[in-house]
Motif scaffolding. Structure first.
Motif, PDB file in Angstrom:
ATOM      1  N   PRO A 316       0.814  -1.215   0.000  1.00 57.47           N
ATOM      2  CA  PRO A 316       0.000   0.000   0.000  1.00 57.47           C
ATOM      3  C   PRO A 316       0.848   1.265   0.000  1.00 57.47           C
ATOM      4  N   SER A 317       0.396   2.285  -0.711  1.00 53.89           N
ATOM      5  CA  SER A 317       1.103   3.568  -0.754  1.00 53.89           C
ATOM      6  C   SER A 317       0.860   4.397   0.493  1.00 53.89           C
ATOM      7  N   VAL A 318      -0.264   4.138   1.150  1.00 54.36           N
ATOM      8  CA  VAL A 318      -0.622   4.857   2.375  1.00 54.36           C
ATOM      9  C   VAL A 318      -0.535   3.881   3.537  1.00 54.36           C
ATOM     10  N   GLU A 319       0.303   4.179   4.494  1.00 54.95           N
ATOM     11  CA  GLU A 319       0.426   3.310   5.661  1.00 54.95           C
ATOM     12  C   GLU A 319      -0.612   3.704   6.698  1.00 54.95           C
ATOM     13  N   GLU A 320      -1.556   2.807   6.955  1.00 54.40           N
ATOM     14  CA  GLU A 320      -2.590   3.058   7.959  1.00 54.40           C
ATOM     15  C   GLU A 320      -3.167   1.723   8.401  1.00 54.40           C
ATOM     16  N   ASP A 321      -3.745   1.700   9.586  1.00 55.35           N
ATOM     17  CA  ASP A 321      -4.334   0.490  10.143  1.00 55.35           C
ATOM     18  C   ASP A 321      -5.682   0.238   9.466  1.00 55.35           C
ATOM     19  N   LEU A 322      -5.791  -0.907   8.824  1.00 51.16           N
ATOM     20  CA  LEU A 322      -7.041  -1.273   8.159  1.00 51.16           C
ATOM     21  C   LEU A 322      -7.656  -2.544   8.730  1.00 51.16           C
ATOM     22  N   ASP A 323      -6.981  -3.176   9.676  1.00 45.83           N
ATOM     23  CA  ASP A 323      -7.411  -4.493  10.127  1.00 45.83           C
ATOM     24  C   ASP A 323      -8.000  -4.529  11.535  1.00 45.83           C
ATOM     25  N   ASP A 324      -7.641  -3.572  12.383  1.00 47.42           N
ATOM     26  CA  ASP A 324      -8.180  -3.555  13.736  1.00 47.42           C
ATOM     27  C   ASP A 324      -9.555  -2.900  13.757  1.00 47.42           C
ATOM     28  N   TRP A 325     -10.172  -2.861  14.926  1.00 52.39           N
ATOM     29  CA  TRP A 325     -11.383  -2.066  15.108  1.00 52.39           C
ATOM     30  C   TRP A 325     -10.966  -0.596  15.061  1.00 52.39           C
ATOM     31  N   LEU A 326     -11.620   0.184  14.225  1.00 54.39           N
ATOM     32  CA  LEU A 326     -11.222   1.567  13.971  1.00 54.39           C
ATOM     33  C   LEU A 326     -12.232   2.545  14.543  1.00 54.39           C
ATOM     34  N   PRO A 327     -11.769   3.679  15.068  1.00 54.23           N
ATOM     35  CA  PRO A 327     -12.702   4.676  15.611  1.00 54.23           C
ATOM     36  C   PRO A 327     -13.464   5.435  14.529  1.00 54.23           C
ATOM     37  N   GLU A 328     -12.965   5.390  13.295  1.00 56.31           N
ATOM     38  CA  GLU A 328     -13.624   6.056  12.174  1.00 56.31           C
ATOM     39  C   GLU A 328     -13.241   5.339  10.888  1.00 56.31           C
TER      40      GLU A 328
END
Length: 344
Positions: A316-328
């Motif tokens: 991915p070009s953008v590093e971000e959490d996509l697998d945990d429970w997310l606040p938004e």
């Protein structure tokens, strides 16, 4: 009304030699916030997408400088000459406490070993008429992520959902998101326009250069309008979202509404949309459309195993959490209603 939109059978086993088509698996390439059509050059597009196809996918995809089949080194699709990219939004489950969990995808019927991704169809005709395959540089979008009403959504005709009672379910399509738990998941169905203006490979809104048939459907052989006289293959996506881990109704909203939300902030499902950038090698697609192919069996095309497609991935070009429970939702995308008001 929906029943008149889709009369064609959807599984390979239902087809005879008179109904030539391509039906094949494309595993997941990457899940990320890029959209080279709507937000070209932007790393971190407003909402999250799941992408399949060739590994040249990037933020720009400029047809003036990029020859997709020449630049790609692998594809997630089982037809090895297809380096096109296909993408849609991503589905999330919203818990009662307001957090979000990404819904996984799973392989479709006959493609169960696929790592997520989609099933892709190219259908030349149900009436043995010829079509013109897409050309290098061609791209298009169907649907509109801002839509939240059935009246608006109906102009796209064939963007629907199937509440899977079992993996073979192919009836009961709806324009909006299913309202009850689906025993085998939710399948999103996206059927693209089948008429082209014959001139433009793209348009400012990425959709004006194509059209649905005039006064009818592709399935019943309706003619193309004079403004878009060239018949093109029906491009059709099936995406199976494994919603079964979220079927406990006690975890659904207390008001009785359904809990699934698209990554572009839509809880109705009416903003369903998909993107396409053509990337087949040479004239392989035209040959396939002129040949009596049947599903994933086409002697004129090169084939690779699903396991090879699974091995083609992109960081991915953008590093971000996509697998945990997310606040938004990723990118901070709000959930909005038909008037654009934030509802979650």
């Amino acid at each position: 009304m929906l029943s008149k939109w889709h009369h064609g059978p959807a599984l390979v086993s239902f087809f005879t030699s008179a109904s030539a088509l391509l039906r094949f698996s494309c595993s997941q390439l990457v899940v990320e916030r890029l959209d080279p059509l709507v937000n070209p050059g932007v790393v971190g597009s407003p909402h999250l997408h799941q992408i399949i196809g060739g590994n040249t996918f990037n933020a720009t995809m400029d047809p003036k400088t990029l020859s997709i089949p020449d630049a790609a080194t692998c594809t997630t699709c089982t037809f090895a000459e297809d380096f096109s990219n296909y993408w849609t939004a991503v589905l999330f489950f919203r818990a009662r406490n307001g957090t979000y969990k990404r819904v996984p995808q799973k392989g479709n019927v006959y493609f169960e070993e696929s790592h997520g991704g989609m099933t892709v169809y190219y259908i030349p005709s149900y009436h043995n008429s010829k079509v013109t395959a897409f050309k290098p540089g061609f791209r298009m979008i169907t649907g509109d992520p801002t839509i939240r009403t059935k009246e608006e959504a109906s102009k796209y005709r064939q963007l629907t959902y199937t509440c899977l009672q079992d993996p073979m379910t192919r009836t009961g399509e709806t324009l909006d998101m299913p309202k009850k738990p689906c025993p085998a998941g939710i399948m999103a169905n996206l059927r693209f326009p089948t008429c082209w203006d014959g001139v433009n490979l793209d348009s400012a809104d990425h959709s004006s250069h194509v059209s649905y048939p005039l006064n009818g459907t592709f399935e019943n052989g309706a003619p193309c309008p004079a403004s878009h006289p060239v018949p093109i293959p029906q491009l059709f996506y099936e995406i199976v979202w494994d919603t079964t881990p979220f079927n406990d109704i006690s975890e659904w909203p207390e008001d009785g509404s359904q809990p699934f939300v698209w990554s572009y902030g839509d809880q109705t499902g009416l903003g369903n949309h998909g993107d396409y950038v053509f990337g087949w090698q040479g004239n392989a697609l035209q040959i396939a459309m002129d040949t009596n192919c049947n599903g994933n069996k086409c002697p004129e095309l090169k084939y690779q195993a699903i396991t090879n497609g699974n091995a083609c991935t992109k960081k991915p070009s953008v590093e971000e959490d996509l697998d945990d429970w997310l606040p938004e939702l990723p990118g901070g995308m709000p959930v909005t209603d038909a008037k654009g008001n934030v509802v979650m």
